[in-house]
Design a protein around this motif. Structure first.
Motif, PDB file in Angstrom:
ATOM      1  N   ILE A  90       0.935  -1.200   0.080  1.00 38.03           N
ATOM      2  CA  ILE A  90      -0.015  -0.029  -0.055  1.00 38.03           C
ATOM      3  C   ILE A  90       0.845   1.101   0.070  1.00 38.03           C
ATOM      4  O   ILE A  90       0.662   2.349  -0.737  1.00 38.03           O
ATOM      5  CB  ILE A  90      -1.074  -0.060   1.260  1.00 38.03           C
ATOM      6  N   ALA A  91       1.871   1.254   0.729  1.00 36.52           N
ATOM      7  CA  ALA A  91       2.696   2.463   0.930  1.00 36.52           C
ATOM      8  C   ALA A  91       3.414   2.739  -0.503  1.00 36.52           C
ATOM      9  O   ALA A  91       3.678   3.752  -0.875  1.00 36.52           O
ATOM     10  CB  ALA A  91       3.922   1.931   2.035  1.00 36.52           C
ATOM     11  N   GLY A  92       3.858   1.570  -1.241  1.00 41.67           N
ATOM     12  CA  GLY A  92       4.440   1.666  -2.545  1.00 41.67           C
ATOM     13  C   GLY A  92       3.340   2.315  -3.474  1.00 41.67           C
ATOM     14  O   GLY A  92       3.897   3.452  -4.479  1.00 41.67           O
ATOM     15  N   LYS A  93       2.166   1.962  -3.594  1.00 44.46           N
ATOM     16  CA  LYS A  93       1.372   2.516  -4.261  1.00 44.46           C
ATOM     17  C   LYS A  93       0.981   3.964  -4.017  1.00 44.46           C
ATOM     18  O   LYS A  93       0.669   5.002  -4.788  1.00 44.46           O
ATOM     19  CB  LYS A  93      -0.121   1.882  -4.217  1.00 44.46           C
ATOM     20  N   ALA A  94       0.908   4.503  -2.625  1.00 41.71           N
ATOM     21  CA  ALA A  94       0.815   5.766  -2.115  1.00 41.71           C
ATOM     22  C   ALA A  94       1.857   6.689  -2.727  1.00 41.71           C
ATOM     23  O   ALA A  94       1.851   7.915  -3.217  1.00 41.71           O
ATOM     24  CB  ALA A  94       0.923   5.866  -0.858  1.00 41.71           C
ATOM     25  N   ALA A  95       3.142   6.024  -2.702  1.00 38.25           N
ATOM     26  CA  ALA A  95       4.522   6.838  -3.160  1.00 38.25           C
ATOM     27  C   ALA A  95       4.247   7.251  -4.691  1.00 38.25           C
ATOM     28  O   ALA A  95       4.776   8.182  -5.308  1.00 38.25           O
ATOM     29  CB  ALA A  95       5.708   5.942  -3.116  1.00 38.25           C
ATOM     30  N   GLU A  96       3.476   6.261  -5.640  1.00 38.48           N
ATOM     31  CA  GLU A  96       3.272   6.533  -6.983  1.00 38.48           C
ATOM     32  C   GLU A  96       2.423   7.719  -7.233  1.00 38.48           C
ATOM     33  O   GLU A  96       2.510   8.243  -8.238  1.00 38.48           O
ATOM     34  CB  GLU A  96       2.869   5.421  -7.513  1.00 38.48           C
TER      35      GLU A  96
END
Length: 261
Positions: free
Chosen positions: A89-95
């Motif tokens: 989820i954090a990775g998608k938020a960073a995008e």
């Protein structure tokens, strides 16, 4: 052997007085190598005295004793729960981040992983009110950090008071990344502690976009403090474990749903 025991007793003492400490910080405090600290922490973790997380440890005296009622929220323990989902989820938020924009970062374990992977080359301005988030942010000096102070709540590592909320109200952000403990189709988005609510609501109100980061284990759950209705969020990011009925409910509400897989 006595020297080793004394050192480990000091580690426990330091962790009792500070919710989280990094391996590097403990190494400097005790003037020993990080490898020595890692070995000490591994032994203490086997005895259930501490919990090791990425790069550090927390004191954990009641980990086996405390029953988790629906409103109990021990942030230090929750860091390792559904870790893979939270990191996705954090990775998608960073995008979603754009260079030079201003963002607000809430407290919470998924936000903690998000803070860890924030890019260092986008010159972001970041407003935050959570100790463990701030500790991650200061490792990225290329970004500008605005800290909301106030009363410290150890169970969430959140700072809270009226003056701190005024900082949010007098600021503007392009995105607010918010965490929650429960999301229910009828009762909305909730969190365990009422003191969290005003800060979270202010962040949502004074940002162009509000983004909820929530792992799938929290769908259908309700905590005592109502944070917001689902439609107050522009985007919800979760993992592939989201129940089908909630996926449909969010999409029917016209909310951008991002499923990290």
């Amino acid at each position: 052997m006595e020297k080793i025991n004394n050192r480990r007793e000091k580690i426990v003492s330091f962790l009792k007085s500070t919710p989280m400490l990094s391996i590097k910080a403990l190494s400097e405090m005790l003037q020993v190598s990080t490898m020595t600290i890692r070995r000490d922490l591994e032994l203490l973790a086997e005895q259930n005295i501490v919990q090791i997380y990425h790069g550090g440890a927390i004191y954990n005296p009641h980990f086996l004793e405390k029953a988790a009622s629906p409103n109990d929220y021990y942030l230090q323990q929750q860091t390792l729960v559904h870790k893979n989902e939270k990191m996705l989820i954090a990775g998608k938020a960073a995008e979603l981040l754009l260079p030079q924009e201003t963002i607000m970062l809430d407290s919470g374990t998924t936000i903690f992983y998000f803070a860890q992977i924030l890019p260092e080359n986008q010159n972001l301005t970041i407003i935050s009110w959570s100790l463990n988030i701030i500790e991650e942010l200061i490792r990225k000096p290329q970004n500008n950090i605005l800290i909301q102070g106030g009363v410290y709540h150890s169970e969430t590592q959140m700072f809270e008071n009226n003056q701190g909320i005024d900082i949010i109200k007098n600021s503007r952000a392009s995105k607010a990344f918010i965490s929650a403990r429960g999301l229910h189709s009828n009762l909305g988005v909730t969190c365990p502690y009422h003191y969290e609510v005003e800060t979270k609501r202010a962040a949502i109100k004074y940002s162009i976009e509000s983004v909820l980061l929530i792992d799938s284990s929290k769908f259908g759950k309700v905590c005592s403090a109502h944070l917001a209705d689902i439609n107050e969020f522009h985007t919800i990011i979760t993992d592939s474990g989201i129940p089908a009925e909630y996926e449909e409910h969010i999409k029917n509400a016209g909310i951008n749903l991002i499923i990290a897989a």
